[in-house]
Design an enzyme around this catalytic site. Structure first.
Site, mmCIF file in Angstrom:
data_model
loop_
_atom_site.group_PDB
_atom_site.id
_atom_site.type_symbol
_atom_site.label_atom_id
_atom_site.label_comp_id
_atom_site.label_asym_id
_atom_site.label_seq_id
_atom_site.Cartn_x
_atom_site.Cartn_y
_atom_site.Cartn_z
ATOM 1 N N TRP A 1 0.849 -1.213 0.000
ATOM 2 C CA TRP A 1 0.000 0.000 0.000
ATOM 3 C C TRP A 1 0.875 1.251 0.000
ATOM 4 O O TRP A 1 0.696 2.165 -0.792
ATOM 5 C CB TRP A 1 -0.866 -0.067 1.264
ATOM 6 C CG TRP A 1 -1.902 0.985 1.458
ATOM 7 C CD1 TRP A 1 -3.150 1.022 0.920
ATOM 8 C CD2 TRP A 1 -1.798 2.145 2.307
ATOM 9 N NE1 TRP A 1 -3.829 2.128 1.375
ATOM 10 C CE2 TRP A 1 -3.025 2.837 2.228
ATOM 11 C CE3 TRP A 1 -0.803 2.661 3.128
ATOM 12 C CZ2 TRP A 1 -3.276 4.006 2.937
ATOM 13 C CZ3 TRP A 1 -1.049 3.837 3.826
ATOM 14 C CH2 TRP A 1 -2.281 4.493 3.728
ATOM 15 N N LYS A 2 1.836 1.260 0.898
ATOM 16 C CA LYS A 2 2.755 2.401 1.018
ATOM 17 C C LYS A 2 3.517 2.606 -0.286
ATOM 18 O O LYS A 2 3.656 3.721 -0.773
ATOM 19 C CB LYS A 2 3.732 2.110 2.162
ATOM 20 C CG LYS A 2 4.893 3.036 2.209
ATOM 21 C CD LYS A 2 6.130 2.343 2.758
ATOM 22 C CE LYS A 2 7.309 3.253 2.597
ATOM 23 N NZ LYS A 2 7.164 4.506 3.328
ATOM 24 N N TRP B 1 6.223 3.189 21.978
ATOM 25 C CA TRP B 1 6.310 2.831 20.561
ATOM 26 C C TRP B 1 6.931 1.455 20.330
ATOM 27 O O TRP B 1 7.391 1.135 19.235
ATOM 28 C CB TRP B 1 7.065 3.920 19.788
ATOM 29 C CG TRP B 1 6.244 5.179 19.652
ATOM 30 C CD1 TRP B 1 4.934 5.337 20.015
ATOM 31 C CD2 TRP B 1 6.665 6.435 19.128
ATOM 32 N NE1 TRP B 1 4.520 6.609 19.749
ATOM 33 C CE2 TRP B 1 5.559 7.315 19.206
ATOM 34 C CE3 TRP B 1 7.870 6.916 18.611
ATOM 35 C CZ2 TRP B 1 5.624 8.640 18.771
ATOM 36 C CZ3 TRP B 1 7.931 8.230 18.179
ATOM 37 C CH2 TRP B 1 6.825 9.084 18.255
ATOM 38 N N HIS C 1 5.810 18.413 7.581
ATOM 39 C CA HIS C 1 5.153 17.303 6.886
ATOM 40 C C HIS C 1 4.866 17.594 5.431
ATOM 41 O O HIS C 1 4.470 16.710 4.688
ATOM 42 C CB HIS C 1 3.846 16.941 7.592
ATOM 43 C CG HIS C 1 4.103 16.437 8.966
ATOM 44 N ND1 HIS C 1 4.060 17.257 10.061
ATOM 45 C CD2 HIS C 1 4.485 15.226 9.400
ATOM 46 C CE1 HIS C 1 4.387 16.555 11.122
ATOM 47 N NE2 HIS C 1 4.650 15.336 10.752
HETATM 48 C C1 LIG Z 1 8.222 10.955 14.862
HETATM 49 N N1 LIG Z 1 7.382 9.882 14.470
HETATM 50 C C2 LIG Z 1 7.649 8.573 14.798
HETATM 51 C C3 LIG Z 1 6.632 7.803 15.381
HETATM 52 N N2 LIG Z 1 6.859 6.535 15.737
HETATM 53 C C4 LIG Z 1 8.070 6.003 15.535
HETATM 54 N N3 LIG Z 1 8.300 4.749 15.891
HETATM 55 N N4 LIG Z 1 9.068 6.704 14.954
HETATM 56 C C5 LIG Z 1 8.896 7.986 14.569
HETATM 57 O O1 LIG Z 1 9.834 8.603 14.050
HETATM 58 N N5 LIG Z 1 5.435 8.348 15.595
HETATM 59 C C6 LIG Z 1 5.161 9.723 15.318
HETATM 60 C C7 LIG Z 1 5.997 10.208 14.197
HETATM 61 C C8 LIG Z 1 5.598 9.560 12.917
HETATM 62 N N6 LIG Z 1 6.485 9.941 11.923
HETATM 63 C C9 LIG Z 1 7.110 9.120 11.072
HETATM 64 C C10 LIG Z 1 7.896 9.726 10.122
HETATM 65 C C11 LIG Z 1 8.549 8.961 9.182
HETATM 66 C C12 LIG Z 1 8.413 7.585 9.207
HETATM 67 C C13 LIG Z 1 9.105 6.830 8.161
HETATM 68 O O2 LIG Z 1 9.757 7.428 7.348
HETATM 69 N N7 LIG Z 1 8.998 5.517 8.102
HETATM 70 C C14 LIG Z 1 9.645 4.799 7.045
HETATM 71 C C15 LIG Z 1 10.266 3.531 7.576
HETATM 72 C C16 LIG Z 1 11.491 3.815 8.367
HETATM 73 C C17 LIG Z 1 12.467 2.676 8.342
HETATM 74 O O3 LIG Z 1 12.516 1.893 9.239
HETATM 75 N N8 LIG Z 1 13.212 2.556 7.297
HETATM 76 C C18 LIG Z 1 14.205 1.508 7.113
HETATM 77 C C19 LIG Z 1 14.074 0.985 5.719
HETATM 78 C C20 LIG Z 1 13.022 0.032 5.641
HETATM 79 C C21 LIG Z 1 12.714 -0.231 4.177
HETATM 80 O O4 LIG Z 1 11.738 0.276 3.667
HETATM 81 N N9 LIG Z 1 13.568 -0.967 3.489
HETATM 82 C C22 LIG Z 1 13.291 -1.288 2.136
HETATM 83 C C23 LIG Z 1 14.505 -0.998 1.288
HETATM 84 C C24 LIG Z 1 14.932 0.438 1.288
HETATM 85 C C25 LIG Z 1 14.581 1.136 0.012
HETATM 86 O O5 LIG Z 1 14.694 0.558 -1.070
HETATM 87 O O6 LIG Z 1 14.188 2.340 0.078
HETATM 88 C C26 LIG Z 1 12.966 -2.760 2.082
HETATM 89 O O7 LIG Z 1 13.296 -3.452 3.052
HETATM 90 O O8 LIG Z 1 12.333 -3.151 1.128
HETATM 91 C C27 LIG Z 1 15.608 2.072 7.171
HETATM 92 O O9 LIG Z 1 15.743 3.273 7.140
HETATM 93 O O10 LIG Z 1 16.550 1.260 7.220
HETATM 94 C C28 LIG Z 1 8.649 4.479 5.973
HETATM 95 O O11 LIG Z 1 9.160 4.204 4.869
HETATM 96 O O12 LIG Z 1 7.432 4.471 6.187
HETATM 97 C C29 LIG Z 1 7.635 6.974 10.154
HETATM 98 C C30 LIG Z 1 6.964 7.755 11.112
#
Ligand SMILES: CN1c2c(nc(N)[nH]c2=O)NC[C@@H]1CNc1ccc(C(=O)N[C@@H](CCC(=O)N[C@@H](CCC(=O)N[C@@H](CCC(=O)O)C(=O)O)C(=O)O)C(=O)O)cc1
Ligand SMILES: N[C@@H](CCS)C(=O)O
Ligand SMILES: [Zn+2]
Length: 770
Positions: free
Chosen positions: A20-21, A568, A701
């Site tokens: 979805w994302k 969290w 945002h």
């Molecule tokens: C401050 N906020 C947060 C909240 N809760 C948390 N636990 N953390 C927070 O920071 N609550 C209130 C707010 C909510 N805000 C946000 C803001 C941004 C995100 C966010 O960007 N989430 C990312 C996922 C983050 C993450 O763990 N990334 C991993 C990569 C994981 C991934 O997608 N890998 C891919 C390959 C990478 C690629 O090709 O791009 C895969 O495995 O396929 C990392 O950085 O290593 C999101 O994408 O949604 C969340 C809350």
């Protein structure tokens, strides 16, 4: 045949692997067309429905699926489009729908805030004073027909109820509440009527607001509204759904004129069950009993749950009982089955959305066909739960002893803030209105992919480390060039502000796909606290000290606080949450001393989840807040006088926790304020807050670069209440979701504004509060 039914209140919309994302972001980036996007969404939606049918749920929700947020869906459906988006009326195009959530080049996004006490954020409906509710589109109808025609499922459409919707909205005057409600109800009836004609048997109307304090007047309104709604249709049954807590006015609520009432029997601390036993339940109504925990990830002890349901059945007829999770499963990951790397002792004790639905159907089967038919399931669950509970990781003597040692000591900084403030002024020599940021800098695709390569073993530790250092160094230079006063290292090495710390601390486990939607397309992967928590080596020192070695300006150490790490994460339930928080706080206390040993004297300990964890029930709030203050001080107060402790909070209403914020005794707090367009400032006006404070001057945002005038007016407004020596200039929250160019431009503008105002103060052109 008399039959207990099983049901789902709501199902996660993100897909097993966040499909979805990915589709949403591809659409926003222009990589797929609107029709490709909508077709991907349809596939996801119908797969999820099929899965629930295969699991055996009787009442499958429809319309819990959303392209962004279900509260925004409700606002758009009833035509509440903020005037600044210049919508001419009628059906809302998809681009406009996303603009309201994300902002565009001309108009700022609607505010986003916490959904009750969860880490899900909804878009706050804005009801302009001249707003006329209209039904722009019955969004539930096509979803209902899709399920019926494609899958043969007679779904249970779900909609946010009118009272909760209006109470969660803003922009209108309180005196107009009843008038708006009266206008909305006929539109709800129209929606129900169309669904009835299409063949719907049940419609779930969510009124979570009923678990918050309600006045007599509110309850009276509820009766009027639901009387009109249930009588406005002929056969469709309204299931009035509450969740997240018990209802205070049990008798009034269960006697509302609807066909069914949904109650949370998990997060009510026994109150709903007690009321049920004491007052019974109307014979003519269905009770949807939320007995499966929709907020945790642990397997249910089916033995206890079965007994609880038998207890409920002493007051409700079998053919009037519905078994379900306590709330929507939006707050838990999709399935445990894809987790291949977890320790089997942990994995076997886990239950995500699919497993929770299985638990509901197993219990339903037992009630319908006799306990013996599910005995094997019950024994299997008991065995798995016991294995984890007895595991040695839950009994680390050293950790428990250290918590015990602090039992009779009040953690407290030895020097009062007023003296510390002078020490910090001399030590850091910062100008008036110091400029800074909240911690994270753009987490570009390149950075995320680098981490993926490193995790997969394609990059060595050294190579990855030097890549992170390059990013730090590039951004230290950029921050200096922009002219910020207090710098940050950028959090490039962190996947998430909680998951990162969980990975470094003992007692935590990680899932591979255990994602949960946080807001819009953004997801988080909460770590699992399964054992006693402890710190064995420094977690953040390497990156911060590297950053500090590159500049003479102070670089803030950056940690996530104990309450946020707890709130969290998914937390073990064999000991109290407070016990776990204290273990985390002591681990952070050690990290802070490592930072000080390495000459890092400005340390930010983020607590964005503090407000979110505030219990819904007023009588439980005091204890929670006291424990939160204790844990924060346990982590932060053993520092030298020179050390300036910062904290940061976002996405919440802070007015009611102002005293707690003060009691944390942090030298500086940065707090989200821009999206609420300055409303927060009045809280500080009333409180006469003395410590350092950075009210976010722009919303992070939105990709839109904030203009100089806009930030200037935010700062000047704050300076009517706060002294410029107190006031810090910073964005609302971390910049990890933003691009490099927009971040650079926005920060340049921010520094420019701060300097202009600083000059005016120095030249005494601007008269300031003394
Ligand atoms: C401050 N906020 C947060 C909240 N809760 C948390 N636990 N953390 C927070 O920071 N609550 C209130 C707010 C909510 N805000 C946000 C803001 C941004 C995100 C966010 O960007 N989430 C990312 C996922 C983050 C993450 O763990 N990334 C991993 C990569 C994981 C991934 O997608 N890998 C891919 C390959 C990478 C690629 O090709 O791009 C895969 O495995 O396929 C990392 O950085 O290593 C999101 O994408 O949604 C969340 C809350
Ligand atoms: N330090 C964190 C706080 C987010 S609430 C960040 O900047 O992303
Ligand atoms: Zn934040």
């Amino acid at each position: 045949m008399t039959k207990v039914l099983s049901s789902t209140i709501g199902y996660p919309r993100i897909g097993e692997k966040r499909e979805w994302k990915k589709a949403l972001e591809q659409f926003w980036n222009g990589n797929i067309t609107e029709s490709e996007f909508l077709s991907e969404m349809e596939t996801l939606r119908t797969n999820d429905l099929q899965k629930q049918q295969d699991i055996g749920s009787d009442l499958i929700p429809i319309g819990d699926f959303s392209l962004y947020d279900h509260v925004l869906d409700t606002a758009v459906m009833f035509g509440f489009i903020p005037n600044r988006f210049k919508h001419k009326g009628g059906e809302v195009p998809i681009d406009l729908y996303f603009d309201i959530a994300r902002g565009n080049h001309e108009a700022v996004a609607s505010e986003m805030t916490k959904w009750f006490n969860t880490n899900y954020h909804y878009i706050v409906p804005e009801i302009d004073s001249d707003a006329q509710p209209t039904l722009t589109e019955n969004r539930l109808l096509p979803y209902f027909l899709e399920a019926k025609e494609k899958l043969g499922i007679i779904g249970k459409p779900v909609i946010l109820g009118p009272v909760s919707f209006l109470k969660l909205a803003k922009g209108y005057e309180q005196k107009d509440f009843k008038k708006l409600l009266k206008r909305l109800v006929p539109l709800y009836i129209q929606v129900l009527y169309e669904l009835e004609r299409a063949g719907a048997e049940w419609v779930q109307v969510d009124e979570p607001i009923l678990t918050t304090p309600m006045t007599k007047d509110d309850l009276h309104l509820f009766r009027e509204v639901y009387d009109s709604m249930q009588n406005g249709v002929s056969s469709v049954k309204i299931l009035l759904q509450t969740y997240f807590e018990s209802v205070d006015h049990y008798q009034e609520v269960v006697s509302l004129p609807v066909a069914g009432i949904g109650l949370d029997f998990v997060h009510d601390q026994g109150a709903n069950l007690e009321s049920l036993k004491k007052h019974g339940f109307p014979k003519d109504k269905y009770l949807a009993a939320g007995v499966i925990n929709g907020r945790n990830i642990w397997s249910e002890d089916l033995d206890t749950k079965y007994a609880q349901l038998e207890n409920i059945l002493s007051k409700v007829e079998k053919d009037r009982l519905i078994v379900q999770p306590s709330c929507s499963l939006l707050h838990v990951p999709v399935t445990v089955t894809t987790e291949e790397d977890l320790d089997p002792v942990i994995k076997n004790a886990l239950s995500f959305a699919d497993q929770k639905l299985e638990e509901a159907t197993v219990l339903t089967e037992g009630l319908n066909h006799g306990r013996h038919t599910i005995e094997k399931h019950i024994e299997e669950r008991t065995r798995c739960i016991e294995l984890l509970w007895k595991s040695s990781s839950r009994n680390l003597e050293d950790v428990q002893k250290e918590v015990e040692l602090w039992k009779d000591i009040e953690p407290k900084r030895p020097t009062h803030y007023s003296s510390r403030q002078k020490i910090h002024q001399d030590y850091f020599e910062l100008p008036l209105l110091p400029t800074t940021t909240i911690g994270s800098l753009p987490q570009t695709k390149e950075i995320r992919q680098a981490r993926l390569k490193w995790r997969r073993g394609e990059w060595s530790d050294e190579y990855y480390q030097s890549f992170i250092e390059d990013n730090i160094s590039e951004w230290i230079k950029r921050q200096e060039e922009i002219g910020l006063d207090v710098l940050i290292h950028g959090e490039f090495e962190r996947n998430d502000m909680v998951e990162f710390f969980g990975e470094k601390l003992d007692g935590f486990a990680f899932t591979r796909y255990g994602w949960v939607q946080s807001y819009g397309s953004r997801c988080v992967k909460p770590p699992v606290i399964y054992g006693d928590v402890s710190l064995t080596e420094p977690m953040t020192v390497k990156e911060i000290t590297y950053a500090q070695s590159l500049t003479k300006k102070p670089v803030k150490g950056m940690l996530t606080g104990p309450i946020t790490i707890l709130n969290w994460s998914f937390v073990r339930e064999d000991i109290s949450k407070f016990e776990v928080t204290k273990q985390i706080a002591l681990a952070l206390q050690k990290e802070i001393s490592f930072l000080e040993e390495n000459n890092i004297n400005m340390i930010q300990v983020d607590e964005p989840a503090l407000r979110e964890g505030l219990p819904i029930k007023v009588e439980k709030q005091k204890e929670y807040l006291e424990e939160a203050v204790y844990a924060f001080k346990l982590a932060t107060s053993s520092v030298q006088d020179e050390t300036q402790i910062h904290t940061h909070m976002c996405y919440s209403e802070f007015g009611e926790i102002m005293d707690t914020i003060d009691q944390l005794d942090a030298d500086v707090i940065s707090i989200e304020a821009a999206r609420s367009h300055g409303e927060l400032i009045s809280d500080f006006e009333e409180k006469s807050y003395e410590k350092g404070i950075g009210l976010g001057v722009y919303d992070i945002h939105s990709p839109r670069v904030p203009g100089v005038e806009e930030m200037e007016s935010n700062i000047l407004r704050a300076l009517k209440v706060l002294h410029p020596r107190q006031f810090w200039v910073n964005p609302d929250c971390g910049l990890k979701t933003r691009g490099i160019n927009e971040t650079t431009d926005a920060l340049r503008n921010m520094v420019k504004v701060a300097r202009q105002i600083r000059e005016k103060i120095n030249d005494e052109v601007l008269i300031i509060k003394k």
